[in-house]
Enzyme design. Structure first.
Site, mmCIF file in Angstrom:
data_model
loop_
_atom_site.group_PDB
_atom_site.id
_atom_site.type_symbol
_atom_site.label_atom_id
_atom_site.label_comp_id
_atom_site.label_asym_id
_atom_site.label_seq_id
_atom_site.Cartn_x
_atom_site.Cartn_y
_atom_site.Cartn_z
ATOM 1 N N PHE A 148 -6.968 -3.947 14.690
ATOM 2 C CA PHE A 148 -5.928 -3.872 13.619
ATOM 3 C C PHE A 148 -4.801 -4.708 13.763
ATOM 4 O O PHE A 148 -4.231 -4.902 15.079
ATOM 5 C CB PHE A 148 -5.740 -2.428 13.567
ATOM 6 C CG PHE A 148 -5.406 -1.970 12.268
ATOM 7 C CD1 PHE A 148 -5.876 -1.815 11.135
ATOM 8 C CD2 PHE A 148 -3.721 -1.757 12.318
ATOM 9 C CE1 PHE A 148 -5.298 -1.336 10.004
ATOM 10 C CE2 PHE A 148 -3.217 -1.342 11.044
ATOM 11 C CZ PHE A 148 -3.731 -1.366 9.881
ATOM 12 N N ASP B 260 -6.311 2.913 21.042
ATOM 13 C CA ASP B 260 -5.877 3.512 19.626
ATOM 14 C C ASP B 260 -7.018 4.148 19.022
ATOM 15 O O ASP B 260 -8.092 3.718 18.706
ATOM 16 C CB ASP B 260 -5.597 2.218 18.959
ATOM 17 C CG ASP B 260 -5.296 2.234 17.189
ATOM 18 O OD1 ASP B 260 -5.435 3.431 16.854
ATOM 19 O OD2 ASP B 260 -4.776 1.332 16.821
ATOM 20 N N TYR C 77 -2.609 10.784 9.544
ATOM 21 C CA TYR C 77 -2.863 10.915 8.156
ATOM 22 C C TYR C 77 -4.232 10.515 7.575
ATOM 23 O O TYR C 77 -4.799 10.835 6.593
ATOM 24 C CB TYR C 77 -1.661 10.112 7.192
ATOM 25 C CG TYR C 77 -1.577 8.527 7.694
ATOM 26 C CD1 TYR C 77 -2.547 7.690 7.563
ATOM 27 C CD2 TYR C 77 -0.533 8.551 8.495
ATOM 28 C CE1 TYR C 77 -2.477 6.296 8.084
ATOM 29 C CE2 TYR C 77 -0.489 6.931 9.054
ATOM 30 C CZ TYR C 77 -1.390 6.327 8.885
ATOM 31 O OH TYR C 77 -1.243 4.873 9.358
ATOM 32 N N LYS C 78 -5.346 10.328 8.632
ATOM 33 C CA LYS C 78 -6.506 9.988 8.284
ATOM 34 C C LYS C 78 -7.241 11.568 8.160
ATOM 35 O O LYS C 78 -7.431 12.056 7.460
ATOM 36 C CB LYS C 78 -7.105 8.944 8.876
ATOM 37 C CG LYS C 78 -6.405 7.512 8.992
ATOM 38 C CD LYS C 78 -6.900 6.509 9.988
ATOM 39 C CE LYS C 78 -6.086 5.301 9.904
ATOM 40 N NZ LYS C 78 -6.081 4.579 8.843
ATOM 41 N N ARG D 91 -15.367 -0.519 2.521
ATOM 42 C CA ARG D 91 -15.459 0.469 3.680
ATOM 43 C C ARG D 91 -15.673 1.797 2.859
ATOM 44 O O ARG D 91 -14.845 1.998 2.068
ATOM 45 C CB ARG D 91 -14.170 0.378 4.150
ATOM 46 C CG ARG D 91 -14.348 0.692 5.688
ATOM 47 C CD ARG D 91 -13.051 0.339 6.408
ATOM 48 N NE ARG D 91 -11.726 1.064 5.894
ATOM 49 C CZ ARG D 91 -10.729 1.343 6.429
ATOM 50 N NH1 ARG D 91 -10.529 0.877 7.655
ATOM 51 N NH2 ARG D 91 -9.618 1.742 5.944
HETATM 52 C C1 LIG Z 1 -6.643 1.063 13.712
HETATM 53 C C2 LIG Z 1 -5.147 1.379 13.213
HETATM 54 N N1 LIG Z 1 -4.065 1.184 14.112
HETATM 55 C C3 LIG Z 1 -2.720 1.308 13.686
HETATM 56 C C4 LIG Z 1 -2.653 1.438 12.507
HETATM 57 C C5 LIG Z 1 -1.180 1.499 11.963
HETATM 58 O O1 LIG Z 1 -0.718 2.669 11.847
HETATM 59 P P1 LIG Z 1 0.837 3.113 11.329
HETATM 60 O O2 LIG Z 1 1.141 2.585 9.996
HETATM 61 O O3 LIG Z 1 0.938 4.596 11.615
HETATM 62 O O4 LIG Z 1 1.839 2.363 12.226
HETATM 63 C C6 LIG Z 1 -3.696 1.854 11.439
HETATM 64 C C7 LIG Z 1 -3.337 2.198 10.177
HETATM 65 O O5 LIG Z 1 -4.112 2.456 9.169
HETATM 66 C C8 LIG Z 1 -4.966 1.842 11.828
HETATM 67 O O6 LIG Z 1 -5.963 1.715 11.155
#
Ligand SMILES: Cc1ncc(COP(=O)(O)O)c(C=O)c1O
Length: 406
Positions: free
Chosen positions: A129, A206, A231-232, A380
Protein backbone atom coordinates in the site's frame (compact mmCIF):
# COMPACT_ATOMS: atom_id res chain seq x y z
CA UNK A 1 -18.31 -22.24 -18.88
CA UNK A 2 -18.82 -23.17 -15.18
CA UNK A 3 -22.38 -22.97 -13.96
CA UNK A 4 -23.26 -19.84 -11.95
CA UNK A 5 -24.82 -20.30 -8.51
CA UNK A 6 -28.46 -19.14 -8.63
CA UNK A 7 -30.03 -16.34 -6.59
CA UNK A 8 -32.05 -19.04 -4.80
CA UNK A 9 -28.82 -20.76 -3.80
CA UNK A 10 -27.52 -17.44 -2.44
CA UNK A 11 -30.81 -17.06 -0.55
CA UNK A 12 -30.34 -20.50 1.02
CA UNK A 13 -26.86 -19.48 2.18
CA UNK A 14 -28.44 -16.43 3.88
CA UNK A 15 -31.13 -18.60 5.48
CA UNK A 16 -28.45 -20.88 6.94
CA UNK A 17 -26.10 -18.05 7.96
CA UNK A 18 -25.58 -17.97 11.76
CA UNK A 19 -24.44 -14.32 11.49
CA UNK A 20 -27.44 -13.15 9.44
CA UNK A 21 -29.25 -11.57 12.39
CA UNK A 22 -26.24 -9.38 13.16
CA UNK A 23 -26.86 -7.55 9.87
CA UNK A 24 -29.87 -5.88 11.50
CA UNK A 25 -27.55 -4.31 14.06
CA UNK A 26 -26.23 -2.04 11.31
CA UNK A 27 -27.86 0.85 9.51
CA UNK A 28 -28.60 -0.64 6.10
CA UNK A 29 -30.95 1.22 3.77
CA UNK A 30 -32.34 0.30 0.36
CA UNK A 31 -29.64 2.30 -1.37
CA UNK A 32 -27.11 1.13 -2.44
CA UNK A 33 -28.52 -2.16 -3.65
CA UNK A 34 -25.17 -3.83 -2.93
CA UNK A 35 -22.38 -2.32 -0.86
CA UNK A 36 -19.20 -4.13 -1.80
CA UNK A 37 -16.78 -1.68 -0.25
CA UNK A 38 -16.96 -2.52 3.46
CA UNK A 39 -13.24 -3.27 3.14
CA UNK A 40 -12.69 0.46 2.61
CA UNK A 41 -15.30 1.82 5.02
CA UNK A 42 -17.52 -0.45 7.08
CA UNK A 43 -21.19 0.31 7.69
CA UNK A 44 -22.31 2.06 10.89
CA UNK A 45 -23.48 -0.17 13.77
CA UNK A 46 -26.68 1.09 15.43
CA UNK A 47 -25.08 0.60 18.86
CA UNK A 48 -22.27 2.98 17.88
CA UNK A 49 -24.72 5.72 17.00
CA UNK A 50 -26.49 5.27 20.35
CA UNK A 51 -23.23 5.12 22.30
CA UNK A 52 -21.94 8.25 20.61
CA UNK A 53 -25.12 10.06 21.63
CA UNK A 54 -24.60 8.89 25.22
CA UNK A 55 -20.99 10.03 25.22
CA UNK A 56 -21.87 13.40 23.71
CA UNK A 57 -24.77 14.11 26.04
CA UNK A 58 -23.86 12.19 29.19
CA UNK A 59 -20.07 12.44 29.22
CA UNK A 60 -19.09 15.50 27.22
CA UNK A 61 -22.07 17.76 27.96
CA UNK A 62 -22.62 16.22 31.39
CA UNK A 63 -19.11 15.93 32.74
CA UNK A 64 -17.11 18.40 30.65
CA UNK A 65 -13.40 18.35 31.53
CA UNK A 66 -13.99 15.71 34.23
CA UNK A 67 -14.46 13.21 31.41
CA UNK A 68 -10.70 12.89 31.26
CA UNK A 69 -10.38 11.80 34.87
CA UNK A 70 -13.55 9.67 34.71
CA UNK A 71 -12.48 7.41 31.84
CA UNK A 72 -11.28 9.11 28.65
CA UNK A 73 -7.57 9.17 29.48
CA UNK A 74 -7.41 5.38 29.72
CA UNK A 75 -9.47 4.64 26.59
CA UNK A 76 -6.49 4.11 24.21
CA UNK A 77 -5.21 1.22 26.33
CA UNK A 78 -8.57 -0.06 27.63
CA UNK A 79 -10.01 -0.37 24.12
CA UNK A 80 -6.59 -1.51 22.87
CA UNK A 81 -6.68 -4.43 25.30
CA UNK A 82 -10.20 -5.37 24.19
CA UNK A 83 -9.19 -5.21 20.54
CA UNK A 84 -6.06 -7.21 21.33
CA UNK A 85 -8.02 -9.96 23.07
CA UNK A 86 -10.83 -10.20 20.51
CA UNK A 87 -9.16 -9.43 17.21
CA UNK A 88 -5.36 -9.63 17.46
CA UNK A 89 -4.71 -12.63 19.68
CA UNK A 90 -2.64 -10.50 22.03
CA UNK A 91 -2.50 -10.34 25.80
CA UNK A 92 -3.22 -7.06 27.59
CA UNK A 93 -0.71 -4.25 27.69
CA UNK A 94 0.59 -4.46 24.12
CA UNK A 95 -1.97 -2.58 22.02
CA UNK A 96 -2.95 1.09 21.86
CA UNK A 97 -5.40 2.94 19.67
CA UNK A 98 -4.32 6.30 18.34
CA UNK A 99 -3.76 8.41 15.27
CA UNK A 100 -3.84 6.75 11.83
CA UNK A 101 -2.23 3.58 10.54
CA UNK A 102 0.31 5.79 8.76
CA UNK A 103 1.40 7.54 11.96
CA UNK A 104 1.53 4.26 13.87
CA UNK A 105 3.60 2.67 11.14
CA UNK A 106 6.00 5.60 11.28
CA UNK A 107 6.40 5.05 15.01
CA UNK A 108 6.75 1.27 14.64
CA UNK A 109 9.40 1.60 11.93
CA UNK A 110 11.52 3.97 13.97
CA UNK A 111 11.11 1.79 17.04
CA UNK A 112 12.03 -1.36 15.12
CA UNK A 113 15.06 0.25 13.50
CA UNK A 114 16.31 1.50 16.85
CA UNK A 115 16.08 -2.06 18.23
CA UNK A 116 18.48 -3.18 15.47
CA UNK A 117 21.01 -0.32 15.50
CA UNK A 118 23.74 -2.27 13.68
CA UNK A 119 21.58 -3.21 10.71
CA UNK A 120 21.25 -1.11 7.59
CA UNK A 121 18.22 -2.26 5.59
CA UNK A 122 14.45 -2.12 5.62
CA UNK A 123 12.61 -4.62 3.41
CA UNK A 124 9.18 -4.08 1.87
CA UNK A 125 7.39 -5.32 -1.24
CA UNK A 126 6.96 -2.91 -4.12
CA UNK A 127 3.23 -3.75 -4.39
CA UNK A 128 2.55 -2.70 -0.81
CA UNK A 129 0.00 0.00 0.00
CA UNK A 130 1.34 3.48 -0.85
CA UNK A 131 1.49 4.76 2.73
CA UNK A 132 3.62 1.77 3.76
CA UNK A 133 6.05 2.26 0.87
CA UNK A 134 6.23 6.01 1.40
CA UNK A 135 6.90 5.66 5.11
CA UNK A 136 9.53 2.97 4.71
CA UNK A 137 11.33 5.28 2.30
CA UNK A 138 10.92 8.25 4.63
CA UNK A 139 12.16 6.41 7.72
CA UNK A 140 15.05 4.90 5.76
CA UNK A 141 16.06 8.39 4.61
CA UNK A 142 15.79 9.78 8.14
CA UNK A 143 17.93 7.01 9.63
CA UNK A 144 20.41 6.53 6.79
CA UNK A 145 19.09 3.06 5.93
CA UNK A 146 18.64 1.38 2.55
CA UNK A 147 15.31 0.07 1.29
CA UNK A 148 15.34 -3.39 -0.29
CA UNK A 149 12.35 -3.85 -2.60
CA UNK A 150 10.80 -7.25 -2.97
CA UNK A 151 8.58 -7.97 -5.98
CA UNK A 152 5.72 -10.25 -4.96
CA UNK A 153 3.74 -12.53 -7.25
CA UNK A 154 0.93 -10.43 -8.79
CA UNK A 155 -1.86 -12.60 -7.39
CA UNK A 156 -0.15 -14.85 -4.83
CA UNK A 157 1.63 -12.02 -2.99
CA UNK A 158 4.75 -12.40 -0.86
CA UNK A 159 5.95 -15.99 -0.51
CA UNK A 160 8.62 -17.52 1.72
CA UNK A 161 10.78 -18.24 -1.35
CA UNK A 162 10.93 -14.61 -2.48
CA UNK A 163 11.28 -13.21 1.03
CA UNK A 164 14.14 -15.62 1.82
CA UNK A 165 16.21 -14.03 -0.94
CA UNK A 166 15.75 -10.54 0.53
CA UNK A 167 16.42 -10.91 4.25
CA UNK A 168 19.78 -11.44 5.88
CA UNK A 169 22.28 -10.11 8.36
CA UNK A 170 21.73 -6.49 7.27
CA UNK A 171 17.93 -6.51 7.62
CA UNK A 172 16.61 -4.46 10.50
CA UNK A 173 12.89 -4.89 9.80
CA UNK A 174 10.47 -6.20 7.20
CA UNK A 175 7.08 -4.58 6.51
CA UNK A 176 4.35 -6.76 5.06
CA UNK A 177 0.56 -6.69 4.73
CA UNK A 178 -1.28 -9.77 5.93
CA UNK A 179 -3.90 -9.29 3.21
CA UNK A 180 -2.83 -7.60 -0.01
CA UNK A 181 -5.02 -4.55 -0.65
CA UNK A 182 -5.22 -5.29 -4.36
CA UNK A 183 -5.32 -9.05 -4.88
CA UNK A 184 -6.65 -10.00 -1.46
CA UNK A 185 -3.84 -12.57 -1.10
CA UNK A 186 -3.55 -13.78 2.49
CA UNK A 187 0.08 -14.05 3.54
CA UNK A 188 1.42 -16.78 5.82
CA UNK A 189 1.92 -14.47 8.78
CA UNK A 190 3.33 -17.14 11.08
CA UNK A 191 5.71 -18.64 8.52
CA UNK A 192 6.99 -15.32 7.19
CA UNK A 193 7.50 -13.98 10.71
CA UNK A 194 9.62 -17.06 11.52
CA UNK A 195 11.63 -16.51 8.38
CA UNK A 196 12.19 -12.85 9.27
CA UNK A 197 13.29 -13.84 12.78
CA UNK A 198 15.67 -16.48 11.40
CA UNK A 199 17.69 -13.61 9.94
CA UNK A 200 17.55 -11.71 13.23
CA UNK A 201 15.24 -9.03 11.79
CA UNK A 202 11.93 -7.73 13.17
CA UNK A 203 8.49 -8.27 11.63
CA UNK A 204 6.17 -5.28 11.20
CA UNK A 205 2.74 -6.36 9.97
CA UNK A 206 0.05 -4.13 8.45
CA UNK A 207 -3.27 -5.74 9.33
CA UNK A 208 -5.59 -3.16 7.72
CA UNK A 209 -7.30 -5.71 5.47
CA UNK A 210 -7.29 -8.59 7.93
CA UNK A 211 -8.21 -7.15 11.36
CA UNK A 212 -11.74 -8.21 12.20
CA UNK A 213 -12.12 -10.67 9.34
CA UNK A 214 -9.20 -13.13 9.61
CA UNK A 215 -8.31 -14.85 12.92
CA UNK A 216 -4.96 -13.42 14.08
CA UNK A 217 -2.56 -14.67 16.78
CA UNK A 218 0.09 -11.99 17.20
CA UNK A 219 1.44 -13.32 20.50
CA UNK A 220 1.55 -16.97 19.46
CA UNK A 221 3.16 -16.06 16.13
CA UNK A 222 5.70 -13.85 17.91
CA UNK A 223 5.05 -10.79 15.77
CA UNK A 224 7.13 -7.79 16.83
CA UNK A 225 5.00 -4.85 15.69
CA UNK A 226 1.59 -4.59 14.03
CA UNK A 227 -0.55 -1.71 12.84
CA UNK A 228 -3.96 -1.44 11.25
CA UNK A 229 -7.06 0.65 10.81
CA UNK A 230 -10.45 0.27 12.42
CA UNK A 231 -12.73 1.79 9.81
CA UNK A 232 -12.82 -1.28 7.55
CA UNK A 233 -13.94 -4.62 9.03
CA UNK A 234 -14.08 -3.17 12.54
CA UNK A 235 -16.78 -0.71 11.44
CA UNK A 236 -15.58 2.14 13.65
CA UNK A 237 -16.27 4.89 11.13
CA UNK A 238 -14.32 7.36 9.02
CA UNK A 239 -11.09 8.47 10.64
CA UNK A 240 -11.48 6.26 13.71
CA UNK A 241 -8.14 5.72 15.48
CA UNK A 242 -5.79 3.01 14.26
CA UNK A 243 -4.10 0.37 16.40
CA UNK A 244 -0.48 -0.22 17.21
CA UNK A 245 0.77 -3.46 18.75
CA UNK A 246 4.23 -3.81 20.26
CA UNK A 247 5.24 -7.19 21.68
CA UNK A 248 5.81 -6.91 25.44
CA UNK A 249 9.37 -8.27 25.11
CA UNK A 250 10.30 -5.10 23.18
CA UNK A 251 8.35 -2.55 25.20
CA UNK A 252 10.98 -1.68 27.81
CA UNK A 253 13.45 -0.82 25.03
CA UNK A 254 11.38 0.97 22.38
CA UNK A 255 11.38 4.70 21.85
CA UNK A 256 9.23 6.37 19.24
CA UNK A 257 9.72 9.58 17.29
CA UNK A 258 6.66 11.59 18.45
CA UNK A 259 7.26 11.71 22.19
CA UNK A 260 4.35 13.84 23.32
CA UNK A 261 2.76 14.27 26.70
CA UNK A 262 0.32 11.33 26.41
CA UNK A 263 3.29 8.97 26.08
CA UNK A 264 4.93 10.31 29.23
CA UNK A 265 5.01 8.36 32.48
CA UNK A 266 2.78 10.92 34.23
CA UNK A 267 0.64 12.69 31.66
CA UNK A 268 -0.53 15.48 33.93
CA UNK A 269 2.71 16.02 35.86
CA UNK A 270 3.75 18.77 33.42
CA UNK A 271 7.28 17.47 33.83
CA UNK A 272 10.30 19.40 32.58
CA UNK A 273 11.81 16.36 30.90
CA UNK A 274 10.12 13.57 28.93
CA UNK A 275 10.08 10.28 30.77
CA UNK A 276 8.41 7.52 28.67
CA UNK A 277 5.58 5.55 30.24
CA UNK A 278 6.71 2.09 31.26
CA UNK A 279 4.24 0.17 29.08
CA UNK A 280 2.54 0.43 25.70
CA UNK A 281 1.29 3.93 26.59
CA UNK A 282 4.74 5.22 25.59
CA UNK A 283 3.65 4.79 21.98
CA UNK A 284 0.99 7.51 22.38
CA UNK A 285 1.66 11.14 21.52
CA UNK A 286 -1.26 13.54 21.98
CA UNK A 287 -4.85 13.81 23.16
CA UNK A 288 -6.89 10.68 22.31
CA UNK A 289 -9.83 10.83 19.91
CA UNK A 290 -12.53 9.89 22.42
CA UNK A 291 -15.45 9.64 20.00
CA UNK A 292 -13.43 7.47 17.65
CA UNK A 293 -12.29 5.23 20.51
CA UNK A 294 -15.84 4.67 21.64
CA UNK A 295 -16.75 3.67 18.08
CA UNK A 296 -13.86 1.17 17.99
CA UNK A 297 -15.09 -0.27 21.27
CA UNK A 298 -18.56 -0.90 19.80
CA UNK A 299 -17.07 -2.39 16.64
CA UNK A 300 -14.98 -4.78 18.72
CA UNK A 301 -18.04 -5.78 20.76
CA UNK A 302 -19.82 -6.89 17.59
CA UNK A 303 -16.81 -8.90 16.42
CA UNK A 304 -16.65 -10.52 19.85
CA UNK A 305 -20.31 -11.45 19.71
CA UNK A 306 -20.01 -12.89 16.21
CA UNK A 307 -16.71 -14.71 16.88
CA UNK A 308 -13.81 -14.58 14.46
CA UNK A 309 -14.06 -18.23 13.47
CA UNK A 310 -17.66 -17.74 12.31
CA UNK A 311 -16.73 -14.46 10.63
CA UNK A 312 -13.93 -16.18 8.73
CA UNK A 313 -16.23 -19.05 7.72
CA UNK A 314 -18.75 -16.60 6.26
CA UNK A 315 -16.00 -14.59 4.60
CA UNK A 316 -14.76 -17.75 2.87
CA UNK A 317 -18.30 -18.65 1.75
CA UNK A 318 -18.89 -15.12 0.41
CA UNK A 319 -15.61 -14.96 -1.50
CA UNK A 320 -16.23 -18.49 -2.86
CA UNK A 321 -19.64 -17.39 -4.15
CA UNK A 322 -18.21 -14.29 -5.79
CA UNK A 323 -15.29 -16.24 -7.29
CA UNK A 324 -17.73 -18.75 -8.81
CA UNK A 325 -19.80 -15.91 -10.28
CA UNK A 326 -16.70 -14.24 -11.72
CA UNK A 327 -15.70 -17.55 -13.36
CA UNK A 328 -19.15 -18.21 -14.76
CA UNK A 329 -20.23 -14.75 -15.81
CA UNK A 330 -17.25 -12.47 -16.26
CA UNK A 331 -14.15 -14.44 -17.23
CA UNK A 332 -15.61 -15.43 -20.63
CA UNK A 333 -16.07 -11.69 -21.38
CA UNK A 334 -12.64 -10.14 -20.99
CA UNK A 335 -12.46 -10.01 -17.20
CA UNK A 336 -9.99 -12.05 -15.16
CA UNK A 337 -9.92 -13.13 -11.54
CA UNK A 338 -7.07 -11.19 -9.92
CA UNK A 339 -7.38 -12.85 -6.49
CA UNK A 340 -6.20 -16.26 -5.30
CA UNK A 341 -8.58 -19.03 -6.31
CA UNK A 342 -8.07 -20.91 -3.06
CA UNK A 343 -9.94 -19.45 -0.09
CA UNK A 344 -7.17 -20.69 2.21
CA UNK A 345 -4.88 -17.96 0.87
CA UNK A 346 -7.51 -15.28 0.26
CA UNK A 347 -8.73 -12.49 2.53
CA UNK A 348 -12.23 -11.05 2.31
CA UNK A 349 -12.24 -9.29 -1.03
CA UNK A 350 -12.22 -10.57 -4.57
CA UNK A 351 -10.60 -8.54 -7.31
CA UNK A 352 -11.48 -8.56 -10.98
CA UNK A 353 -9.16 -7.27 -13.65
CA UNK A 354 -10.67 -5.61 -16.74
CA UNK A 355 -9.12 -3.10 -19.14
CA UNK A 356 -12.21 -0.90 -18.78
CA UNK A 357 -12.35 -1.12 -14.97
CA UNK A 358 -12.68 2.63 -14.37
CA UNK A 359 -15.74 3.07 -16.60
CA UNK A 360 -17.32 -0.17 -15.35
CA UNK A 361 -16.94 0.94 -11.71
CA UNK A 362 -18.60 4.29 -12.45
CA UNK A 363 -21.50 2.56 -14.21
CA UNK A 364 -21.91 0.11 -11.34
CA UNK A 365 -22.17 2.96 -8.86
CA UNK A 366 -24.84 4.56 -11.07
CA UNK A 367 -26.69 1.22 -10.88
CA UNK A 368 -26.61 1.27 -7.07
CA UNK A 369 -23.73 -1.17 -6.58
CA UNK A 370 -20.66 0.17 -4.78
CA UNK A 371 -17.36 -1.61 -5.42
CA UNK A 372 -13.94 -0.04 -5.37
CA UNK A 373 -11.67 0.86 -8.27
CA UNK A 374 -7.92 0.40 -7.94
CA UNK A 375 -5.64 1.90 -10.53
CA UNK A 376 -5.23 0.99 -13.34
CA UNK A 377 -7.56 -1.91 -14.14
CA UNK A 378 -8.89 -3.51 -10.95
CA UNK A 379 -12.42 -3.71 -9.57
CA UNK A 380 -12.31 -4.72 -5.91
CA UNK A 381 -15.34 -6.45 -4.43
CA UNK A 382 -15.26 -6.32 -0.63
CA UNK A 383 -17.30 -8.83 1.34
CA UNK A 384 -17.80 -7.79 4.93
CA UNK A 385 -19.24 -10.81 6.78
CA UNK A 386 -21.20 -8.91 9.43
CA UNK A 387 -23.02 -6.79 6.88
CA UNK A 388 -22.83 -8.34 3.41
CA UNK A 389 -25.54 -10.88 2.63
CA UNK A 390 -25.09 -13.60 0.03
CA UNK A 391 -28.00 -12.26 -2.03
CA UNK A 392 -26.50 -8.76 -1.85
CA UNK A 393 -23.22 -10.11 -3.22
CA UNK A 394 -25.08 -12.06 -5.91
CA UNK A 395 -27.08 -8.97 -6.95
CA UNK A 396 -23.88 -6.94 -7.14
CA UNK A 397 -22.25 -9.50 -9.41
CA UNK A 398 -25.33 -9.70 -11.60
CA UNK A 399 -25.16 -5.94 -12.09
CA UNK A 400 -21.48 -6.29 -12.98
CA UNK A 401 -22.35 -8.97 -15.52
CA UNK A 402 -24.98 -6.63 -17.00
CA UNK A 403 -22.24 -4.10 -17.75
CA UNK A 404 -19.40 -6.42 -18.80
CA UNK A 405 -21.52 -8.91 -20.76
CA UNK A 406 -24.78 -7.12 -21.68
C1 LIG B 1 -3.12 -1.74 3.69
C2 LIG B 1 -3.29 -0.34 4.17
N1 LIG B 1 -2.31 0.24 4.89
C3 LIG B 1 -2.41 1.51 5.34
C4 LIG B 1 -3.52 2.27 5.08
C5 LIG B 1 -3.55 3.70 5.52
O1 LIG B 1 -4.29 3.86 6.66
P1 LIG B 1 -4.42 5.31 7.36
O2 LIG B 1 -5.17 6.16 6.38
O3 LIG B 1 -5.20 5.00 8.60
O4 LIG B 1 -3.10 5.85 7.64
C6 LIG B 1 -4.58 1.70 4.35
C7 LIG B 1 -5.80 2.49 4.07
O5 LIG B 1 -6.71 2.08 3.43
C8 LIG B 1 -4.46 0.37 3.87
O6 LIG B 1 -5.42 -0.20 3.16
Amino acid sequence: MPEAPTREAAGRLDADDPLAELRDRFVIGADPVAYLDGNSLGRPPRATIERLHEVLEGEWAGRLIQGWTDSWTELPTVVGDRLGATVLGSAAGQTVLADSTSVNLFKALHAAASLRPDRTELVIDDANFPTDRFLVEAVAAQRGLTVRWLTPEPVGGVTAETLATMVGGSTAAVVLCQVDYRSGALADLAGLTRLIHDSGALAVWDLCHSAGVVPIQLDADEVDFAVGCTYKYLNAGPGAPAFLYVASRHLPYVRQPIEGWFGAEDVFAMAKVYEPATGIRRMLSGTPNVLGLVAVDEGVRLIDEAGLERIRAKSVALTDLVTDLVDAWLSPHGAALASPRSAAVRGSHVTVRHPDARRITDRLIDDGVVPDFRNPDLIRLGLSPLTTSFVEAWDGLRALRGIIAP
